[in-house]
Scaffold this active site. Structure first.
Site, short mmCIF file in Angstrom:
data_model
loop_
_atom_site.label_atom_id
_atom_site.label_comp_id
_atom_site.label_asym_id
_atom_site.label_seq_id
_atom_site.Cartn_x
_atom_site.Cartn_y
_atom_site.Cartn_z
N HIS A 92 0.82 -1.22 0.00
CA HIS A 92 0.00 0.00 0.00
C HIS A 92 0.85 1.27 0.00
CE1 HIS A 92 -3.42 -2.62 0.77
NE2 HIS A 92 -4.22 -1.58 0.69
N GLU A 113 -1.82 -15.08 24.74
CA GLU A 113 -2.13 -16.53 24.79
C GLU A 113 -0.87 -17.37 24.58
OE1 GLU A 113 -5.34 -18.20 24.92
OE2 GLU A 113 -6.51 -16.39 25.17
#
Lengths: 387, 265
Positions: free
Chosen positions: A344, A369
């Site tokens: 981009h 996690e």
């Protein structure tokens, strides 16, 4: 026989959520993200769709689904936005699942129907300033006051998702409740309802990403809750938490896959539209090869989390597969976000472009996690290497 | 009471849609789905039941094998059962023929209220509800922005009331049941199916019918019987490049000139 096609109803669920993400989340999330606002309206609609009740039984308002269904939903949500996805993931895996798994009948009846409908969020307070995965580092204490039959909790927790929203109903906290026979800390989990005297929730953190997810620091000063707020067995708090951690990894892997795929979606579109030197940039091999690599990572991440989910759903051992999926998909998410931003160009550094949001949201996936290091440790352990 | 909701399986309106050489809809190159405008009809049927009216909701579609996907989605949103009219001889049927098939199927199923979307998102004719009312010999109340049902009993009866917003006036209309209504995209967003709804839909009955079952001869429908056919179709040309105004001190004048030439000012 090996069949990677989803059953009709799972495919229909996936498509429904994809449609919801495109039509409802995509148009609204940019502004919410910019303002660091919790997406209450989106959460309400997700509640109506039954997403918060997916892996729970119908008797508690659940949808009777499983972790495969949850993973499909998380992937499609994260394909558009990770804040919304992590809000659901934490609400299900950390808020409601411990109650469902370890709660008494009364605790389930009190909390689960509100959690599965999405009208209330539960949070899980494990991590402390002194450490997360290290149980021995837990400093928060809970003392049973025999005279009043109450737990008295003192200490603090940090980085707790969904702990300070207007619809947060409680936080389940791990606390030291005594000393074990071997001299180690006895850790138990206790439900602390929101608004209990002495339980304070700090202002939201200023985070690099996940701007619409509610993350807070919590403190407990002589917080008193009834003895029956103990969740599960006394002294089994940490073991209980570990047992739900592997499931959470599968869920995070699905979420990371969604982010990795979202990077592909946005980049393919942009590469077809954006022209440089008289042709779309996608016609350049430098961009095309990048996109091929990105698609490969997203695809393999999907295979990895679905494989782990399949083992989990069939009641087989999935510890290693969960770690592999979480490790590979989170690193893929970071790689894809970096490449998508690069494709981009300057626009990729502008917050109004989704890939900028993906870039900011990706890094935490290698940390939460279980860090990538923890995953490698687990995988190596599963290989039976000498310790 | 019994509500029949007519739904159509159409090529995705956001896809690159086209026609076959014989002027019929190309169903191969674009994924198809439940017409978005029919979702509003489904939502209104479900709302009527949720408002306390005791009703059985039946979805009805005429279409190829895959059209059962549209029925499955509708059933996942709610409702009781569905009818799928599928016959090779139906291919190429126009609105008039479709209304015949729908009317026969509705008569066969029995009805108090038929709810349609305001038009399909592919042919966009919006004429089927009126044709259907004519064939069924019941009142039609079309293009409603709001719809309610009152006074129904186990023996039938009752009225359907609606609001239709026009350019010059807002009309409040009612008709005695049985009746046919069509609803607009202003009636309120359709719900997303829940996982429980999706699972429950699997167990709901979808009755498959062909032209024989409805007593329709194959020469009454299909492309050869169509009153309207697509003669030719031309792809919309790609959007032309915009005009770029170079501002060398008089860009504003150029802009005003451009707008004046296009009669905007």
């Amino acid at each position: 026989m090996l069949d990677h096609r989803l059953d009709d109803e799972y495919e229909q669920l996936r498509r429904t959520v994809a449609e919801f993400a495109k039509d409802v989340i995509a148009p609204a999330i940019g502004e919410l993200y910019e303002k660091h606002e919790f997406p209450y309206a989106i959460v309400r609609e997700m509640g109506r769709m039954g997403l918060f009740g997916l892996p729970f039984p119908e008797e508690y308002g659940g949808m009777g689904g499983d972790y495969l269904a949850l993973g499909l939903v998380l992937e499609e949500l994260a394909r558009v936005d990770s804040s919304v996805a992590i809000t659901l993931e934490a609400a299900v895996s950390l808020g409601a699942m411990p109650i469902h798994r370890f709660g008494t009948k009364e605790q389930k009846e009190t909390w689960l129907p509100k959690l599965t409908s999405g009208e209330m969020l539960g949070a899980f307070g494990l991590t402390e300033p002194g450490g997360g995965s290290d149980a021995g580092a837990t400093r928060t204490t809970a003392r049973l006051d025999e005279a009043t039959g109450e737990w008295v909790i003192n200490g603090g927790k940090c980085f707790i998702t969904n702990s300070g929203t207007d619809i947060t109903g409680f936080v389940t906290v791990t606390a030291v409740t005594g000393t074990k026979g071997d001299g180690g800390k006895e850790i138990s989990t206790i439900i602390v309802p929101a608004g209990t005297k002495g339980f304070t929730v700090a202002s939201p953190y200023s985070k690099v990403g996940w701007n619409c997810s509610d993350t807070r620091e919590l403190s407990f000063t002589d917080v008193r809750v009834p003895a029956e707020n103990l969740l599960g067995e006394r002294g089994r708090g940490y073991a209980q938490f570990l047992s739900i951690l592997d499931e959470g990894r599968v869920a995070i892997a699905a979420l990371a896959t969604g982010l990795a795929q979202g990077c592909v979606d946005e980049s393919v579109r942009y590469s077809g539209e954006r022209e440089a030197f008289g042709r779309p940039i996608g016609a350049n091999q430098a961009i095309a090869f990048k996109l091929a690599d990105m698609e490969m990572r997203a695809h393999n991440s999907r295979l990895a989390w679905r494989h782990a989910a399949s083992l989990l759903v069939h009641g087989e051992r999935f510890k290693k597969e969960a770690a592999l999926a979480k490790l590979y998909s989170s690193e893929s998410a970071v790689d894809n976000a970096r490449d998508a931003t690069q494709i981009h160009g300057g626009y990729g550094f502008m917050n109004e472009y989704p890939v900028a949001r993906f870039w900011r949201d990706a890094k935490i996936l290698e940390i939460g996690e279980g860090t990538s290091e923890v995953q490698r440790m687990l995988i190596a352990r599963e290989l039976g290497l000498p310790r | 009471m019994k509500i029949v909701v007519c739904v159509k399986y159409v090529p995705d309106a956001t896809g690159d849609r086209g026609f076959n050489d014989d002027g019929t809809t190309d169903r191969e190159s674009v994924d198809s789905l439940l017409s978005e405008l029919d979702e509003y009809a489904i939502e209104q049927a479900l709302k009527i039941v949720e408002s306390g009216v005791e009703a059985e909701i039946t979805y009805l579609t005429v279409g190829p094998d895959d059209a059962k996907d549209a029925l499955r989605k509708a059933l996942a949103m709610g409702g009781d059962n569905a009818i799928h009219v599928n016959d090779d001889d139906i291919a190429g049927t126009d609105a008039l023929g479709t209304s015949l098939i729908l009317a026969k199927a509705i008569e066969r199923a029995g009805f108090d209220l038929v709810i349609c979307g305001m038009a399909s998102t592919d042919a966009s004719m919006g004429v089927v509800p009126a044709m259907l009312a004519e064939r069924l010999g019941v009142p039609q109340v079309t293009y409603l922005d709001e719809v309610t049902v009152e006074g129904t009993t186990v023996k039938g009866g009752g009225t359907v009331k609606g609001r239709r917003e026009g350019d010059v006036a807002t009309e409040l209309i009612e008709a005695a049941l049985p009746a046919v209504v069509s609803v607009t995209d202003r009636t309120g967003e359709a719900r997303y199916p829940s996982f429980k709804g999706i699972m429950a839909a699997k167990k709901k009955n979808v009755e498959a019918l062909d032209l024989d079952d409805l007593g329709i001869e194959s020469d009454q429908v299909g492309l050869s019987a169509a009153w309207s056919i697509v003669d030719t179709a031309t792809k919309r040309p790609p959007r032309a490049k915009g005009e770029v105004v170079e501002d060398e001190g008089e860009g504003g004048v150029q802009l005003a000139g451009f707008l004046a030439a296009k009669k905007f000012i």
